[in-house]
Motif scaffolding. Sequence first.
Motif, PDB file in Angstrom:
ATOM      1  N   TRP A  45     -11.442  21.550   8.567  1.00 59.00           N
ATOM      2  CA  TRP A  45     -12.562  22.497   8.590  1.00 59.00           C
ATOM      3  C   TRP A  45     -12.342  23.596   7.571  1.00 59.00           C
ATOM      4  CZ3 TRP A  45     -11.073  23.097  14.319  1.00 59.00           C
ATOM      5  CH2 TRP A  45     -11.508  21.994  15.054  1.00 59.00           C
ATOM      6  N   VAL A  46     -13.438  24.307   7.266  1.00 59.18           N
ATOM      7  CA  VAL A  46     -13.381  25.450   6.360  1.00 59.18           C
ATOM      8  C   VAL A  46     -14.235  26.576   6.928  1.00 59.18           C
ATOM      9  CG1 VAL A  46     -15.301  24.682   4.886  1.00 59.18           C
ATOM     10  CG2 VAL A  46     -13.529  26.141   3.930  1.00 59.18           C
ATOM     11  N   ASN A  47     -13.753  27.815   6.759  1.00 55.96           N
ATOM     12  CA  ASN A  47     -14.496  29.033   7.110  1.00 55.96           C
ATOM     13  C   ASN A  47     -14.701  29.849   5.846  1.00 55.96           C
ATOM     14  OD1 ASN A  47     -14.387  28.592   9.930  1.00 55.96           O
ATOM     15  ND2 ASN A  47     -12.395  29.574  10.068  1.00 55.96           N
ATOM     16  N   VAL A  48     -15.798  30.614   5.815  1.00 56.99           N
ATOM     17  CA  VAL A  48     -16.084  31.448   4.650  1.00 56.99           C
ATOM     18  C   VAL A  48     -16.360  32.881   5.100  1.00 56.99           C
ATOM     19  CG1 VAL A  48     -17.546  31.791   2.631  1.00 56.99           C
ATOM     20  CG2 VAL A  48     -17.141  29.471   3.494  1.00 56.99           C
ATOM     21  N   ILE A  49     -15.556  33.803   4.583  1.00 55.52           N
ATOM     22  CA  ILE A  49     -15.850  35.229   4.724  1.00 55.52           C
ATOM     23  C   ILE A  49     -16.555  35.610   3.434  1.00 55.52           C
ATOM     24  CG2 ILE A  49     -14.927  37.537   5.100  1.00 55.52           C
ATOM     25  CD1 ILE A  49     -14.398  35.485   7.403  1.00 55.52           C
ATOM     26  N   ALA A  50     -17.865  35.789   3.506  1.00 52.95           N
ATOM     27  CA  ALA A  50     -18.675  36.112   2.336  1.00 52.95           C
ATOM     28  C   ALA A  50     -19.040  37.593   2.395  1.00 52.95           C
ATOM     29  CB  ALA A  50     -19.930  35.250   2.301  1.00 52.95           C
ATOM     30  N   THR A  52     -21.065  40.756   0.339  1.00 53.67           N
ATOM     31  CA  THR A  52     -22.064  41.085  -0.672  1.00 53.67           C
ATOM     32  C   THR A  52     -21.499  42.137  -1.640  1.00 53.67           C
ATOM     33  OG1 THR A  52     -23.055  42.936   0.528  1.00 53.67           O
ATOM     34  CG2 THR A  52     -23.892  40.707   1.042  1.00 53.67           C
ATOM     35  N   PRO A  53     -22.170  42.354  -2.782  1.00 56.91           N
ATOM     36  CA  PRO A  53     -21.713  43.387  -3.720  1.00 56.91           C
ATOM     37  C   PRO A  53     -21.666  44.789  -3.082  1.00 56.91           C
ATOM     38  CG  PRO A  53     -23.275  41.943  -4.801  1.00 56.91           C
ATOM     39  CD  PRO A  53     -23.284  41.569  -3.338  1.00 56.91           C
ATOM     40  N   HIS A  54     -22.429  45.002  -2.025  1.00 56.28           N
ATOM     41  CA  HIS A  54     -22.440  46.305  -1.342  1.00 56.28           C
ATOM     42  C   HIS A  54     -21.462  46.374  -0.178  1.00 56.28           C
ATOM     43  CE1 HIS A  54     -25.821  47.386  -3.839  1.00 56.28           C
ATOM     44  NE2 HIS A  54     -26.445  46.286  -3.449  1.00 56.28           N
ATOM     45  N   GLY A  55     -20.694  45.303   0.043  1.00 53.41           N
ATOM     46  CA  GLY A  55     -19.645  45.318   1.056  1.00 53.41           C
ATOM     47  C   GLY A  55     -20.027  44.806   2.428  1.00 53.41           C
ATOM     48  N   SER A  56     -21.247  44.297   2.591  1.00 50.66           N
ATOM     49  CA  SER A  56     -21.642  43.723   3.879  1.00 50.66           C
ATOM     50  C   SER A  56     -21.098  42.307   4.002  1.00 50.66           C
ATOM     51  CB  SER A  56     -23.161  43.686   4.017  1.00 50.66           C
ATOM     52  OG  SER A  56     -23.680  44.991   4.070  1.00 50.66           O
ATOM     53  N   LEU A  57     -20.804  41.898   5.229  1.00 48.27           N
ATOM     54  CA  LEU A  57     -20.355  40.540   5.494  1.00 48.27           C
ATOM     55  C   LEU A  57     -21.539  39.681   5.901  1.00 48.27           C
ATOM     56  CD1 LEU A  57     -17.746  42.411   6.056  1.00 48.27           C
ATOM     57  CD2 LEU A  57     -16.881  40.348   7.103  1.00 48.27           C
ATOM     58  N   VAL A  58     -21.569  38.456   5.389  1.00 46.99           N
ATOM     59  CA  VAL A  58     -22.636  37.503   5.688  1.00 46.99           C
ATOM     60  C   VAL A  58     -22.227  36.737   6.937  1.00 46.99           C
ATOM     61  CG1 VAL A  58     -24.002  35.570   4.840  1.00 46.99           C
ATOM     62  CG2 VAL A  58     -23.169  37.312   3.225  1.00 46.99           C
ATOM     63  N   LEU A  59     -22.922  36.996   8.040  1.00 49.34           N
ATOM     64  CA  LEU A  59     -22.648  36.326   9.310  1.00 49.34           C
ATOM     65  C   LEU A  59     -23.812  35.414   9.668  1.00 49.34           C
ATOM     66  CD1 LEU A  59     -21.327  39.333  11.428  1.00 49.34           C
ATOM     67  CD2 LEU A  59     -20.024  37.758   9.986  1.00 49.34           C
ATOM     68  N   ILE A 126     -15.263  34.852  -0.295  1.00 51.55           N
ATOM     69  CA  ILE A 126     -16.148  34.763  -1.459  1.00 51.55           C
ATOM     70  C   ILE A 126     -16.802  36.128  -1.620  1.00 51.55           C
ATOM     71  CG2 ILE A 126     -18.209  33.702  -2.449  1.00 51.55           C
ATOM     72  CD1 ILE A 126     -17.412  31.085  -1.156  1.00 51.55           C
ATOM     73  N   ARG A 127     -16.438  36.799  -2.699  1.00 50.66           N
ATOM     74  CA  ARG A 127     -16.964  38.136  -2.991  1.00 50.66           C
ATOM     75  C   ARG A 127     -18.287  38.037  -3.757  1.00 50.66           C
ATOM     76  NH1 ARG A 127     -12.182  41.594  -2.613  1.00 50.66           N
ATOM     77  NH2 ARG A 127     -10.314  40.304  -2.748  1.00 50.66           N
ATOM     78  N   ASP A 128     -18.978  39.173  -3.841  1.00 53.76           N
ATOM     79  CA  ASP A 128     -20.226  39.287  -4.609  1.00 53.76           C
ATOM     80  C   ASP A 128     -21.255  38.247  -4.195  1.00 53.76           C
ATOM     81  OD1 ASP A 128     -19.236  41.469  -6.124  1.00 53.76           O
ATOM     82  OD2 ASP A 128     -18.119  40.061  -7.390  1.00 53.76           O
ATOM     83  N   ALA A 129     -21.312  37.954  -2.917  1.00 58.08           N
ATOM     84  CA  ALA A 129     -22.238  36.943  -2.404  1.00 58.08           C
ATOM     85  C   ALA A 129     -23.672  37.481  -2.411  1.00 58.08           C
ATOM     86  CB  ALA A 129     -21.831  36.540  -0.988  1.00 58.08           C
ATOM     87  N   GLU A 130     -24.566  36.682  -2.960  1.00 54.13           N
ATOM     88  CA  GLU A 130     -25.985  37.031  -3.012  1.00 54.13           C
ATOM     89  C   GLU A 130     -26.811  35.806  -2.635  1.00 54.13           C
ATOM     90  OE1 GLU A 130     -26.951  40.124  -6.289  1.00 54.13           O
ATOM     91  OE2 GLU A 130     -25.600  38.642  -7.214  1.00 54.13           O
ATOM     92  N   ARG A 131     -27.972  36.067  -2.064  1.00 53.46           N
ATOM     93  CA  ARG A 131     -28.877  34.964  -1.683  1.00 53.46           C
ATOM     94  C   ARG A 131     -29.541  34.431  -2.945  1.00 53.46           C
ATOM     95  NH1 ARG A 131     -32.513  33.338   3.026  1.00 53.46           N
ATOM     96  NH2 ARG A 131     -32.987  31.295   2.213  1.00 53.46           N
ATOM     97  N   LEU A 132     -29.171  33.213  -3.327  1.00 55.82           N
ATOM     98  CA  LEU A 132     -29.669  32.599  -4.558  1.00 55.82           C
ATOM     99  C   LEU A 132     -30.358  31.268  -4.325  1.00 55.82           C
ATOM    100  CD1 LEU A 132     -26.558  33.223  -6.872  1.00 55.82           C
ATOM    101  CD2 LEU A 132     -28.652  34.590  -6.720  1.00 55.82           C
ATOM    102  N   HIS A 133     -30.231  30.705  -3.122  1.00 59.62           N
ATOM    103  CA  HIS A 133     -30.720  29.358  -2.849  1.00 59.62           C
ATOM    104  C   HIS A 133     -31.466  29.318  -1.523  1.00 59.62           C
ATOM    105  CE1 HIS A 133     -27.864  28.000  -5.926  1.00 59.62           C
ATOM    106  NE2 HIS A 133     -26.964  28.748  -5.322  1.00 59.62           N
ATOM    107  N   ASP A 134     -32.227  28.268  -1.317  1.00 60.09           N
ATOM    108  CA  ASP A 134     -32.762  27.963   0.000  1.00 60.09           C
ATOM    109  C   ASP A 134     -31.634  27.366   0.828  1.00 60.09           C
ATOM    110  OD1 ASP A 134     -35.359  28.756  -0.685  1.00 60.09           O
ATOM    111  OD2 ASP A 134     -35.890  26.744  -1.392  1.00 60.09           O
ATOM    112  N   THR A 135     -31.721  27.517   2.137  1.00 59.58           N
ATOM    113  CA  THR A 135     -30.717  26.896   3.000  1.00 59.58           C
ATOM    114  C   THR A 135     -30.953  25.384   3.048  1.00 59.58           C
ATOM    115  OG1 THR A 135     -32.074  27.281   4.957  1.00 59.58           O
ATOM    116  CG2 THR A 135     -30.403  28.949   4.436  1.00 59.58           C
ATOM    117  N   GLU A 136     -29.895  24.645   3.389  1.00 62.34           N
ATOM    118  CA  GLU A 136     -29.960  23.189   3.530  1.00 62.34           C
ATOM    119  C   GLU A 136     -29.259  22.840   4.843  1.00 62.34           C
ATOM    120  OE1 GLU A 136     -28.366  21.263  -0.019  1.00 62.34           O
ATOM    121  OE2 GLU A 136     -28.829  23.094  -1.127  1.00 62.34           O
ATOM    122  N   LEU A 137     -29.925  23.138   5.949  1.00 64.40           N
ATOM    123  CA  LEU A 137     -29.304  22.991   7.256  1.00 64.40           C
ATOM    124  C   LEU A 137     -29.193  21.529   7.677  1.00 64.40           C
ATOM    125  CD1 LEU A 137     -31.118  25.911   9.120  1.00 64.40           C
ATOM    126  CD2 LEU A 137     -28.903  25.948   7.956  1.00 64.40           C
TER     127      LEU A 137
END
Length: 182
Positions: A45-50, A52-59, A126-137
């Motif tokens: 398995w893999v986990n991602v702590i993402a 954003t450039p402003h320091g928020s975590l993507v949960l 993963i730093r500097d995370a920004e919403r760039l894509h549509d999700t693919e659930l």
Amino acid sequence: MVDRWEKSGSKPLHDYGFLRLRRDSYSHPDLEGERDFLVIDVRNWVNVIAVTPHGSLVLIRQFRYGVGDIRWEVPAGVIEPRESARDAAVRELREETGYAGSEPELICEVEPNPAIQSNRCTSYLIRDAERLHDTELDENEVIEVVLKTPDQVRAMILGGEFPHALLQLPLLHYLSDFRSTT
């Protein structure tokens, strides 16, 4: 001495698709006879702590059928065959949240439950995370993406809102070890 266990055999018992069950046989000179142990083989398995450039975590929030309830989580998933953990981290972040960012940095790698499981769980930042894509659930996923500050995440952990130990560990590593370098 504990290091004298000797494996004498392994027998596949059942393949459920997402996990396989096997019986491994071991002997130890301090114990009489052979001992059988059930082992669960699942993919790594893999986990991602993402962050954003402003320091928020993507949960994310999603339903977990094992406990029959909604859980706060970080983007995470199974590493596909012939895929590196690093590539899986990038893929899972994009698929579950639509976010992308810098090259993944290793936070930690753990054995989820070495008493009965053979897999590993690797966590990346993963730093500097920004919403760039549509999700693919995946077909059974319904996910809500939420941004939280590090202080909010710390309070959520202390308040019991992250009961999953494999998610707490990389978050706590980030909050204590990696945050000062963002």
